[in-house]
Design a protein around this motif. Structure first.
Motif, PDB file in Angstrom:
ATOM      1  N   PRO A 223       0.802  -1.221   0.000  1.00  0.00           N
ATOM      2  CA  PRO A 223       0.000   0.000   0.000  1.00  0.00           C
ATOM      3  C   PRO A 223       0.834   1.269   0.000  1.00  0.00           C
ATOM      4  CG  PRO A 223      -0.980  -1.614   1.469  1.00  0.00           C
ATOM      5  CD  PRO A 223       0.343  -2.183   1.032  1.00  0.00           C
ATOM      6  N   GLY A 224       2.016   1.231   0.642  1.00  0.00           N
ATOM      7  CA  GLY A 224       2.884   2.402   0.628  1.00  0.00           C
ATOM      8  C   GLY A 224       3.353   2.769  -0.768  1.00  0.00           C
ATOM      9  N   ASP A 225       3.547   1.752  -1.619  1.00  0.00           N
ATOM     10  CA  ASP A 225       3.906   2.010  -3.013  1.00  0.00           C
ATOM     11  C   ASP A 225       2.756   2.710  -3.733  1.00  0.00           C
ATOM     12  OD1 ASP A 225       6.290   0.601  -2.585  1.00  0.00           O
ATOM     13  OD2 ASP A 225       5.349  -1.302  -3.108  1.00  0.00           O
ATOM     14  N   MET A 226       1.550   2.273  -3.453  1.00  0.00           N
ATOM     15  CA  MET A 226       0.382   2.879  -4.069  1.00  0.00           C
ATOM     16  C   MET A 226       0.223   4.332  -3.609  1.00  0.00           C
ATOM     17  SD  MET A 226      -3.555   1.497  -4.141  1.00  0.00           S
ATOM     18  CE  MET A 226      -3.784   1.623  -2.347  1.00  0.00           C
ATOM     19  N   ARG A 227       0.422   4.575  -2.319  1.00  0.00           N
ATOM     20  CA  ARG A 227       0.317   5.956  -1.816  1.00  0.00           C
ATOM     21  C   ARG A 227       1.381   6.845  -2.436  1.00  0.00           C
ATOM     22  NH1 ARG A 227      -0.898   3.146   2.974  1.00  0.00           N
ATOM     23  NH2 ARG A 227       1.279   3.233   3.660  1.00  0.00           N
ATOM     24  N   ALA A 228       2.588   6.322  -2.590  1.00  0.00           N
ATOM     25  CA  ALA A 228       3.662   7.109  -3.204  1.00  0.00           C
ATOM     26  C   ALA A 228       3.300   7.493  -4.629  1.00  0.00           C
ATOM     27  CB  ALA A 228       4.970   6.322  -3.177  1.00  0.00           C
ATOM     28  N   ALA A 229       2.647   6.568  -5.347  1.00  0.00           N
ATOM     29  CA  ALA A 229       2.207   6.860  -6.714  1.00  0.00           C
ATOM     30  C   ALA A 229       1.094   7.891  -6.715  1.00  0.00           C
ATOM     31  CB  ALA A 229       1.744   5.572  -7.395  1.00  0.00           C
ATOM     32  N   TYR A 230       0.067   7.661  -5.900  1.00  0.00           N
ATOM     33  CA  TYR A 230      -1.093   8.552  -5.900  1.00  0.00           C
ATOM     34  C   TYR A 230      -0.748   9.949  -5.404  1.00  0.00           C
ATOM     35  CZ  TYR A 230      -4.457   4.943  -7.148  1.00  0.00           C
ATOM     36  OH  TYR A 230      -5.172   3.989  -7.819  1.00  0.00           O
ATOM     37  N   ASP A 231       0.130  10.039  -4.412  1.00  0.00           N
ATOM     38  CA  ASP A 231       0.535  11.364  -3.913  1.00  0.00           C
ATOM     39  C   ASP A 231       1.251  12.172  -4.982  1.00  0.00           C
ATOM     40  OD1 ASP A 231      -0.585  10.833  -1.482  1.00  0.00           O
ATOM     41  OD2 ASP A 231       1.297  10.366  -0.462  1.00  0.00           O
ATOM     42  N   ASN A 232       1.786  11.493  -5.973  1.00  0.00           N
ATOM     43  CA  ASN A 232       2.463  12.169  -7.080  1.00  0.00           C
ATOM     44  C   ASN A 232       1.605  12.244  -8.334  1.00  0.00           C
ATOM     45  OD1 ASN A 232       5.383  12.934  -6.425  1.00  0.00           O
ATOM     46  ND2 ASN A 232       5.278  10.848  -5.605  1.00  0.00           N
ATOM     47  N   GLY A 233       0.391  11.707  -8.268  1.00  0.00           N
ATOM     48  CA  GLY A 233      -0.499  11.764  -9.419  1.00  0.00           C
ATOM     49  C   GLY A 233      -0.074  10.880 -10.572  1.00  0.00           C
ATOM     50  N   VAL A 234       0.638   9.780 -10.260  1.00  0.00           N
ATOM     51  CA  VAL A 234       1.078   8.873 -11.324  1.00  0.00           C
ATOM     52  C   VAL A 234       0.328   7.550 -11.201  1.00  0.00           C
ATOM     53  CG1 VAL A 234       3.340   9.981 -11.308  1.00  0.00           C
ATOM     54  CG2 VAL A 234       3.021   7.837 -10.058  1.00  0.00           C
TER      55      VAL A 234
END
Length: 290
Positions: A223-234
């Motif tokens: 989930p942390g990988d997903m948050r890192a992506a979403y927080d950057n809009g990717v």
């Protein structure tokens, strides 16, 4: 190496794929956590009297929960907190090690890594560094000869023809360099971003602006990988824990080309993430009421 690696980064393609390493590209999560991090924790934090529970807490936190993939320092703190809140462990009247300074450091330190701990006079932070360094030594001594998951190599080779590839991981740089090099995958990688370069969110943020909308994809297993992506809009493609081979096979045969054709977001991302979210629980099994 630090942040200077980003200053020299120059894209070669119009698309970028960021790939997590442990548990995502390589089947190294189980051996690292069960044989390296956890035994070192029991040793350095004096958890021998409750070692059975310490193992269960560490493995749930790092392998089988939605905290999977977080920084080792965060999960160290949270694993001990899980033990403090476990009814059976309380029956032992065990005196827990002091973690207050560790919690404060996690809240206040600009980066959670060995370099940020070095030089501290606080005994709790010294213990934390000793544990982290021994974990690295155990990993260096034990974790080798592990190939990537099936379908990873073919996916990376194909992606490299049309996309830049960077490794984005909370693992130490030395381990990442060794694992990717011994498997012959470094020639396909533009950059390795380890815990020394910053968090996954920070690393993605420092490279994403070289690329257009829907042209950056993060592949991860936590989930942390997903948050890192979403927080950057990717974009995010999930590797499902326990179903890694099928996840990579599906990516290789279908979703990779959708990303390269810029149809992944509208066509499949939401459904894949829903399946991913069902893989990992929030509560440990000893907290679930039946």
């Amino acid at each position: 190496m630090g942040r200077e690696v980003f200053e020299s980064f120059r894209p070669r393609h119009e698309r970028l794929v960021c790939i997590d390493s442990d548990g995502c590209a390589f089947d190294t999560m189980e051996i690292k956590h069960k044989e390296c991090f956890c035994p070192a924790m029991i040793k350095h934090w004096g958890l021998q009297p409750i070692s059975k529970y310490a193992r269960m807490a560490w493995e749930f936190e790092n392998l089988y929960s939605k905290d999977r993939g977080l920084s080792r320092f965060i999960t160290l703190y949270r694993s001990i907190e899980l033990l403090k809140d476990w009814d059976e462990v309380r029956e032992y009247d065990f005196v827990f090690p002091d973690t207050e300074a560790l919690g404060r450091w996690l809240r206040e330190a600009p980066a959670a890594n060995n370099a940020a701990l070095a030089g501290s006079d606080d005994p709790v932070l010294k213990r934390t560094l000793d544990w982290s360094l021994e974990s690295n030594e155990r990993i260096s001594d034990m974790v080798y000869g592990i190939p990537p998951f099936p379908h990873v190599r073919e996916s990376i080779v194909r992606l490299s023809q049309d996309a830049d590839i960077i490794v984005v991981s909370a693992t130490a740089r030395e381990a990442l360099q060794r694992e990717w090099e011994e498997n012959g995958l470094l020639p396909y990688v533009s950059m390795i971003c380890s815990q020394d370069e910053g968090s996954k969110k920070e690393c993605i943020g420092l490279v994403k602006d070289h690329y257009g909308p829907d042209c950056v994809l993060m592949i991860g297993d936590a989930p942390g990988d997903m948050r890192a992506a979403y927080d950057n809009g990717v974009l995010f493609y999930p590797i499902r824990p326990g179903d890694e081979i099928s996840s990579w096979k599906e990516f290789k045969e279908k979703y990779m080309e959708m990303f390269l054709n810029r149809t992944y977001r509208s066509g499949s991302e939401a459904g894949l993430i829903e399946r991913f979210d069902e893989c990992l629980p929030v509560l440990p099994p000893w907290k679930v009421t039946h």
